[in-house]
Design a protein around this motif. Sequence first.
Motif, mmCIF file in Angstrom:
data_model
loop_
_atom_site.group_PDB
_atom_site.id
_atom_site.type_symbol
_atom_site.label_atom_id
_atom_site.label_comp_id
_atom_site.label_asym_id
_atom_site.label_seq_id
_atom_site.Cartn_x
_atom_site.Cartn_y
_atom_site.Cartn_z
ATOM 1 N N THR A 1 11.884 4.952 -3.586
ATOM 2 C CA THR A 1 12.269 5.952 -2.594
ATOM 3 C C THR A 1 11.472 5.783 -1.312
ATOM 4 O OG1 THR A 1 12.877 7.521 -4.328
ATOM 5 C CG2 THR A 1 12.466 8.430 -2.137
ATOM 6 N N CYS A 2 10.206 5.421 -1.426
ATOM 7 C CA CYS A 2 9.378 5.176 -0.243
ATOM 8 C C CYS A 2 9.963 4.036 0.591
ATOM 9 C CB CYS A 2 7.944 4.865 -0.671
ATOM 10 S SG CYS A 2 6.837 4.458 0.688
ATOM 11 N N LEU A 3 10.343 2.931 -0.052
ATOM 12 C CA LEU A 3 10.962 1.817 0.681
ATOM 13 C C LEU A 3 12.263 2.252 1.349
ATOM 14 C CD1 LEU A 3 10.484 -1.193 -1.802
ATOM 15 C CD2 LEU A 3 9.229 -0.751 0.321
ATOM 16 N N GLU A 4 13.048 3.061 0.648
ATOM 17 C CA GLU A 4 14.320 3.522 1.203
ATOM 18 C C GLU A 4 14.110 4.433 2.410
ATOM 19 O OE1 GLU A 4 15.964 5.250 -2.278
ATOM 20 O OE2 GLU A 4 16.491 3.330 -3.192
ATOM 21 N N LYS A 5 13.094 5.275 2.359
ATOM 22 C CA LYS A 5 12.808 6.155 3.497
ATOM 23 C C LYS A 5 12.338 5.348 4.709
ATOM 24 C CE LYS A 5 11.891 10.457 1.028
ATOM 25 N NZ LYS A 5 12.981 11.170 1.728
ATOM 26 N N LEU A 6 11.513 4.342 4.465
ATOM 27 C CA LEU A 6 11.091 3.476 5.570
ATOM 28 C C LEU A 6 12.297 2.756 6.173
ATOM 29 C CD1 LEU A 6 7.832 1.957 4.031
ATOM 30 C CD2 LEU A 6 7.967 3.498 6.010
ATOM 31 N N ALA A 7 13.198 2.281 5.324
ATOM 32 C CA ALA A 7 14.404 1.605 5.816
ATOM 33 C C ALA A 7 15.269 2.554 6.634
ATOM 34 C CB ALA A 7 15.192 1.037 4.643
ATOM 35 N N PRO B 1 6.814 10.277 -2.069
ATOM 36 C CA PRO B 1 7.259 9.144 -1.253
ATOM 37 C C PRO B 1 7.357 9.464 0.226
ATOM 38 C CG PRO B 1 9.066 10.033 -2.570
ATOM 39 C CD PRO B 1 7.824 10.691 -3.057
ATOM 40 N N SER B 2 7.685 10.697 0.581
ATOM 41 C CA SER B 2 7.807 11.059 1.999
ATOM 42 C C SER B 2 6.471 10.972 2.704
ATOM 43 C CB SER B 2 8.385 12.477 2.135
ATOM 44 O OG SER B 2 9.670 12.550 1.560
ATOM 45 N N CYS B 3 5.435 11.503 2.079
ATOM 46 C CA CYS B 3 4.098 11.464 2.671
ATOM 47 C C CYS B 3 3.595 10.034 2.788
ATOM 48 C CB CYS B 3 3.136 12.307 1.837
ATOM 49 S SG CYS B 3 1.453 12.374 2.486
ATOM 50 N N ALA B 4 3.831 9.229 1.761
ATOM 51 C CA ALA B 4 3.386 7.843 1.791
ATOM 52 C C ALA B 4 4.093 7.057 2.883
ATOM 53 C CB ALA B 4 3.634 7.193 0.428
ATOM 54 N N ALA B 5 5.393 7.300 3.056
ATOM 55 C CA ALA B 5 6.146 6.598 4.094
ATOM 56 C C ALA B 5 5.677 7.009 5.485
ATOM 57 C CB ALA B 5 7.638 6.881 3.927
ATOM 58 N N ALA B 6 5.348 8.290 5.661
ATOM 59 C CA ALA B 6 4.917 8.774 6.969
ATOM 60 C C ALA B 6 3.547 8.230 7.362
ATOM 61 C CB ALA B 6 4.889 10.300 6.972
ATOM 62 N N ALA B 7 2.729 7.873 6.358
ATOM 63 C CA ALA B 7 1.368 7.418 6.638
ATOM 64 C C ALA B 7 1.267 5.911 6.857
ATOM 65 C CB ALA B 7 0.454 7.828 5.488
ATOM 66 N N VAL B 8 2.407 5.204 6.847
ATOM 67 C CA VAL B 8 2.387 3.744 6.965
ATOM 68 C C VAL B 8 1.915 3.314 8.348
ATOM 69 C CG1 VAL B 8 3.901 1.733 7.173
ATOM 70 C CG2 VAL B 8 4.087 3.231 5.210
ATOM 71 N N ARG C 1 0.828 -1.212 0.000
ATOM 72 C CA ARG C 1 0.000 0.000 0.000
ATOM 73 C C ARG C 1 0.860 1.259 0.000
ATOM 74 N NH1 ARG C 1 -4.634 -1.828 4.447
ATOM 75 N NH2 ARG C 1 -5.905 -3.086 2.971
ATOM 76 N N ALA C 2 1.952 1.241 0.737
ATOM 77 C CA ALA C 2 2.821 2.415 0.800
ATOM 78 C C ALA C 2 3.445 2.712 -0.563
ATOM 79 C CB ALA C 2 3.918 2.200 1.844
ATOM 80 N N VAL C 3 3.901 1.670 -1.270
ATOM 81 C CA VAL C 3 4.516 1.857 -2.581
ATOM 82 C C VAL C 3 3.498 2.397 -3.586
ATOM 83 C CG1 VAL C 3 5.527 0.644 -4.552
ATOM 84 C CG2 VAL C 3 6.337 0.146 -2.240
ATOM 85 N N VAL C 4 2.306 1.811 -3.604
ATOM 86 C CA VAL C 4 1.272 2.270 -4.531
ATOM 87 C C VAL C 4 0.883 3.719 -4.240
ATOM 88 C CG1 VAL C 4 -1.140 1.968 -5.237
ATOM 89 C CG2 VAL C 4 0.358 -0.022 -5.024
ATOM 90 N N GLU C 5 0.748 4.066 -2.959
ATOM 91 C CA GLU C 5 0.396 5.438 -2.597
ATOM 92 C C GLU C 5 1.501 6.405 -3.011
ATOM 93 O OE1 GLU C 5 -1.389 8.824 -1.293
ATOM 94 O OE2 GLU C 5 -2.270 6.839 -1.602
ATOM 95 N N ALA C 6 2.761 6.001 -2.840
ATOM 96 C CA ALA C 6 3.873 6.869 -3.237
ATOM 97 C C ALA C 6 3.882 7.094 -4.742
ATOM 98 C CB ALA C 6 5.194 6.241 -2.789
ATOM 99 N N VAL C 7 3.632 6.031 -5.524
ATOM 100 C CA VAL C 7 3.623 6.154 -6.978
ATOM 101 C C VAL C 7 2.451 7.015 -7.444
ATOM 102 C CG1 VAL C 7 3.335 4.877 -9.136
ATOM 103 C CG2 VAL C 7 4.845 3.977 -7.354
#
Length: 482
Positions: free
Chosen positions: A132-138, A66-73, A55-61
């Motif tokens: 980028t979303c995955l990298e920010k989460l990492a 990507p920052s907003c999507a990662a923060a909403a996980v 869900r985070a990856v799809v939302e980022a795309v």
Amino acid sequence: MARSEADEAVVAAGGRGQAARVSIWESLRGCGVFGKEIDKEELRRRIVMPLYLRRAVVEAVNSKDPSCAAAAVERSGEEEAPEAPMVVFVNSLSGGRYGPVLKVRLQELMSEEQVFDLSVVKPYDFVRCGLTCLEKLADHGDDCARATRERLRIMVAGGDGTVGWVLGSLAELAEMKREPIPPTGIIPLGTGNDLARTFSWGGSFPFAWRSAVKNSLNKAITGPICRLDSWQVEVMTPGGEIEDLPHSLKHVDQSDLSQDMDSQRELPEKISCYQGIFYNYFSIGMDAQVAHGFHHLRNEKPYLARGPISNKLIYARYSCTQGWFCTPCVSSPNLRGLKSIVRLYIKKANCSEWEQVPIHSSVRSIVALNLYNYGSGRHPWGNLSPEYLEKRGFVEAHADDGLLEIFGLKQGWHASVVMTELISAKHIAQAAAIKFEIRGSQCNRSYLQMDGEPWKQPLSREYSTFVEIKKVPFHSLMISGE
């Protein structure tokens, strides 16, 4: 298998010389008819990402943020990354009627969030936002996101052009040092499928495709990784811009070829510069003209090009009507040999100086080939003996050797015999870099193409057009289907 382990298993040979054509036996074997049945749930366990990451990856795309999507996980608990998390890009316009139904089948086998339709989501958006979303989460301590990013593998369902589009997008990771770069496998949906043939994914879409798709995903989990050279093309042309610019070629503000243009006694008032990347071949001449005619007809009447067989029939028609077969070479300036308008220069391996190479007057098409396969699995360079290689100063060709094989095709009859592999093409050179200088004489245009994307190149009698090809300083990574 983790990516660090996979990197150690890189196949230096680059996969060249592997199986080229698909037989009935290969189709049956690819469908798993003679092998162990692949359990769907076991396959999903090995490739499907945790729901919160999907869900985070799809939302980022979709949001391109990507920052907003990662923060909403929101995580439901501790979850582990699968063995080989996988993302599939589908060109729903390839493969005739199979593109849309293949997309549905892939969503059934994996998850809807891990299958991207290229008519909706561009691979650049996935690289720039999804990864980028995955990298920010990492970076924020999510070990599952880190492992998913490191183990990620890509599958592309499409033709050579589609695969090149995805590889070009992934190349941004190397340029930005965002490693590791996910390796790429192929589900062949195009007409030629030479990249798929080179890396043992087959040359056509299998007849029992529902089973074959499942088998392809399973092979992509642990398939060895091969290196592939990629080549940058720079075009500098006097006058206005190129019409109907192909997707693989982009307009740029300046080029390293400026010094070549400066060497002319008088400079044109306007200069246009372009850059692009190819993985299979670059060509100039009659074959590119035939491809240009085919693409023009397909865009005007898409219902005529519904699959590989109809595409090849259209190609044959254009080969005859545009003069490669039926019109004498002297009847039109546009149909004469390239010698009158092209000068060819090369740099050999470990050499910094340009060397001019003569072009035979009968050559009407020049091809610079990176892969062993060309034109739906043909081998125009041929299997050359050690004695011939030594005599010509050539080395055995591989897809990761940093060299291009340059050959010429004469009239259509010669090309036809070459394509049946009764003879090899006219060997011109092997080169680590190539430069073409093109100037109009009695004709005001030429035709160029790279990886099947052709364009009409306007020519000037007063000023030269320059095309330079040089190796990209890093390899693309391919998954072998062996």
